[in-house]
Motif scaffolding. Structure first.
Motif, PDB file in Angstrom:
ATOM      1  N   UNK A 146       1.143  -1.079   0.267  1.00 29.26           N
ATOM      2  CA  UNK A 146       0.324  -0.148   0.048  1.00 29.26           C
ATOM      3  C   UNK A 146       1.206   0.843  -0.312  1.00 29.26           C
ATOM      4  N   UNK A 147       0.820   2.384  -0.601  1.00 27.19           N
ATOM      5  CA  UNK A 147       0.723   3.338  -1.080  1.00 27.19           C
ATOM      6  C   UNK A 147       0.183   4.517  -0.238  1.00 27.19           C
ATOM      7  N   UNK A 148       0.932   4.859   1.319  1.00 29.11           N
ATOM      8  CA  UNK A 148       0.321   6.568   1.273  1.00 29.11           C
ATOM      9  C   UNK A 148       0.826   7.366   1.379  1.00 29.11           C
ATOM     10  N   UNK A 149       0.013   8.723   0.825  1.00 24.15           N
ATOM     11  CA  UNK A 149       1.114   9.620   0.071  1.00 24.15           C
ATOM     12  C   UNK A 149       0.437   9.941   0.152  1.00 24.15           C
ATOM     13  N   UNK A 150       0.985  11.582   1.039  1.00 23.17           N
ATOM     14  CA  UNK A 150       0.315  12.559   1.635  1.00 23.17           C
ATOM     15  C   UNK A 150       0.474  13.975   1.054  1.00 23.17           C
TER      16      UNK A 150
END
Length: 330
Positions: free
Chosen positions: A145-149
């Protein structure tokens, strides 16, 4: 698969509590269409750069402070993913847009309140306009999972937080394995329960402290309960006293392969690894003892795997072993 924990920390600031100063939060289809399209273009650029090992392309999307803090980690992470998780496309799990009336406050995002896989995202908002995008590369049974903020700097979006972690194994998430562990425990299959619980732990924090399943405390408490119970019943190494060669059980753990999950049983033998005929004879006796000791281990499995050593493994160095696949006829 990026081994066990790909939970690479690449963020700038620590979390804080409370949501004071947030003026609005939108999720998925409720997000303004133009803003969704703007972020999609950035995500497409990011994904393409990662998959092509284009470090320069990734860095162009990051805020400068993130590069200064974690530049070397970012380079290594991109290289690992581009070689191990090749993919032509991705799917969006969820995305959120938060507008704040001030900066340097905590933003908390809730995926829901009633489903097993519900989670909470928490981060320090450095900008008044924040956008969180969670996406998964397609084509893998063991998913990351990529969590990009993103934060809005004047008229430009920049990535403030960039995390990648194990989301699923064989398309099962941490809460999914927690449920399987509970079911196995109810059937008195303690080792299966421990193995499923261990798989749950591997997928529990796909974005480290920025991501927390609502059932995380339950999962951790249940895992601790299982480990205490198994440690009280079985002290390793465990000698198979009913076998004349006295092999010693070293460990049992879940092995995830392209074909599925299998219990892996590791044991020490006095028989030389080159004497495969004698090893197989001994292994047949070990199987009998394993079936007696560990209720349900062979049930509902396609196979049980064995690794035989002539040296007690310490987990620090690679040592030779002989492998046996015990296929189960259904």
């Amino acid at each position: 698969m990026i081994r066990k924990a790909l939970l690479v920390l690449i963020s700038i600031f620590l979390l804080q509590s409370c949501n004071v100063g947030t003026s609005g939060t939108w999720k998925n289809e409720s997000i303004e269409k133009d803003k969704k399209e703007e972020i999609k273009l950035l995500n497409d650029k990011l994904f393409k750069a990662i998959m092509s090992n284009d470090v320069k392309g990734v860095r162009a999307l990051l805020v400068d402070k993130l590069i200064e803090k974690d530049g070397d980690k970012i380079d290594k992470l991109i290289n690992d993913i581009s070689t191990t998780y090749k993919s032509e496309s991705y799917r969006v799990l969820d995305e959120y847009n938060v507008e704040n009336s001030s900066t340097n406050i905590s933003n908390t995002l809730l995926s829901g309140a009633s489903k097993d896989n519900d989670y909470v995202i928490n981060y320090l908002a450095l900008n008044k306009d924040m956008y969180t995008s969670l996406f998964i590369p397609n084509g893998h049974s063991n998913e990351i999972l990529f969590t990009i903020i993103y934060g809005k700097y004047d008229d430009e979006w920049k990535i403030n937080i960039f995390r990648v972690g194990q989301y699923s194994l064989l398309k099962q998430t941490a809460p999914d394995y927690y449920k399987l562990a509970q079911e196995s425990y109810k059937k008195a299959s303690l080792i299966d329960a421990v193995n499923y619980s261990s798989l749950a732990k591997q997928c529990l924090r796909p974005a480290d402290e920025n991501f927390k399943y609502k059932k995380e405390n339950e999962i951790n408490d249940f895992h601790n309960k299982l480990m205490n119970e198994v440690n009280s019943k079985f002290s390793l190494p465990l000698t198979f006293e009913n076998i004349e060669s006295k092999p010693k059980l070293c460990s049992i753990y879940p092995q995830v392969t392209a074909e599925g999950y299998f219990p892996m049983i590791c044991y020490y033998s006095n028989i030389n690894l080159k004497d495969t005929t004698a090893l197989k004879i001994e292994n047949n006796k070990v199987k009998t003892e394993v079936n007696k000791l560990f209720t349900g281990l062979y049930k509902d499995k396609k196979a049980v795997l064995y690794r035989i050593y002539n040296e007690m493994p310490d987990g620090k160095k690679i040592i030779d072993h002989y492998g046996i696949v015990d296929k189960i006829k259904n």
